[in-house]
Design a protein around this motif. Structure first.
Motif, PDB file in Angstrom:
ATOM      1  N   UNK A 240      65.939 -28.452  61.360  1.00 30.10           N
ATOM      2  CA  UNK A 240      67.056 -29.349  61.090  1.00 30.10           C
ATOM      3  C   UNK A 240      67.984 -29.420  62.298  1.00 30.10           C
ATOM      4  N   UNK A 241      69.047 -30.142  62.122  1.00 28.85           N
ATOM      5  CA  UNK A 241      70.033 -30.317  63.189  1.00 28.85           C
ATOM      6  C   UNK A 241      71.390 -29.847  62.686  1.00 28.85           C
ATOM      7  N   UNK A 242      72.042 -28.989  63.470  1.00 25.91           N
ATOM      8  CA  UNK A 242      73.364 -28.492  63.141  1.00 25.91           C
ATOM      9  C   UNK A 242      74.356 -28.979  64.191  1.00 25.91           C
ATOM     10  N   UNK A 243      75.555 -29.270  63.749  1.00 24.82           N
ATOM     11  CA  UNK A 243      76.585 -29.748  64.669  1.00 24.82           C
ATOM     12  C   UNK A 243      77.498 -28.587  65.044  1.00 24.82           C
ATOM     13  N   UNK A 250      69.474 -28.754  67.617  1.00 21.20           N
ATOM     14  CA  UNK A 250      68.253 -28.709  66.805  1.00 21.20           C
ATOM     15  C   UNK A 250      67.847 -27.255  66.570  1.00 21.20           C
ATOM     16  N   UNK A 251      67.577 -26.908  65.318  1.00 20.50           N
ATOM     17  CA  UNK A 251      67.225 -25.539  64.961  1.00 20.50           C
ATOM     18  C   UNK A 251      65.774 -25.474  64.480  1.00 20.50           C
TER      19      UNK A 251
END
Length: 275
Positions: A240-243, A250-251
């Motif tokens: 997923x993508x974290x801000x 991107x994780x």
């Protein structure tokens, strides 16, 4: 079919005694019949029939128990075992086998939990509101042979959580836990696993692994792997993508995470028996 009968809930010693008794009754009957009632052709046919009946009755009483299995050591609340599509009440002392599924319930009046003791000395505690299936267990000769065997024991955690503590014998083969979103391999471990269908902090639904002792690895569906050490928590799910700081990061699908362990991995009173 045989394991789904109430006779399968009896202690193994009682099952063996009943089977031997039944077989001896058939043998006694045929001895009487042979010497007092029939001609030779009829005697021969009846001997075959009685031998078959004795075998099938013994099979019904004992069943084909796998060489290596597990036992329900303790049960609290409402827990059921699903065996070949039939729901059986889980009771202490009940023998389990590959293919069995355990379901523990949770509602306002009842919380179900169970403690399983494997024949190799390992323990598994299934938490409230969980479901798991025993997929594979090592044959008995793996435990009696020195060295490491090429064999996987597998447990599938469908939902909820569990805690597992290995035994010394477990080091002779590979133990694998599977969930809908991850695969976990262990090495001499005391671990806890949770399958969450809701997001935890900024992590999507997935599988969480907490290692108390030893070591383990968690593999996500896309093949990403992360090793987890004592005191750490691993996550397995989808990338997923974290801000962070206004930037998108991107994780990977398998990673170490910082989560509230006390809220996710709740202990049970049965944990005290896992020794």
């Amino acid at each position: 079919f045989f394991h789904s009968t109430p006779l399968s809930l009896l202690p193994s010693q009682v099952q063996v005694f009943l089977a031997l008794w039944a077989d001896s009754r058939y043998s006694g009957f045929m001895n009487w019949f042979t010497f007092h009632r029939a001609t030779r052709p009829v005697r021969t046919a009846c001997l075959h029939i009685a031998g078959g009946l004795g075998f099938w009755l013994a099979w019904l009483l004992i069943g084909f128990s796998p060489a290596h299995a597990a036992t329900l050591q303790a049960v609290t609340g409402n827990v059921v075992v699903v065996r070949t599509g039939i729901l059986l009440p889980a009771v202490s002392g009940m023998r389990l086998q590959p293919g069995d599924e355990l379901r523990s319930t949770v509602d306002s009046t009842d919380t179900g939990e169970a403690l399983i003791r494997f024949d190799d000395g390992g323990f598994l505690a299934i938490r409230t509101g969980s479901a798991m299936q025993i997929k594979r267990l090592p044959p008995q000769d793996v435990l009696s042979t020195a060295g490491t065997a090429v064999f996987n024991a597998a447990v599938y955690l469908i939902r909820g959580g569990l805690r597992y503590i290995t035994s010394k014998a477990s080091a002779r083969y590979t133990v694998v836990f599977e969930t809908p979103t991850a695969t976990i391999g262990i090495r001499g471990t005391d671990l806890e696993i949770l399958v969450s269908d809701v997001a935890v902090l900024d992590n999507n639904p997935g599988t969480y692994l907490k290692v108390n002792a030893g070591a383990a690895s968690i593999t996500a569906p896309n093949g990403a792997v992360v090793d987890v050490l004592p005191g750490e928590v691993g996550y397995g799910g989808e990338p997923d993508v974290s801000v962070r700081g206004g930037a998108a990061v991107r994780r990977t699908a398998a990673r170490k995470v910082e989560v509230p362990t006390a809220a996710l991995f709740k202990p049970s009173s049965l944990d005290q028996q896992m020794r």
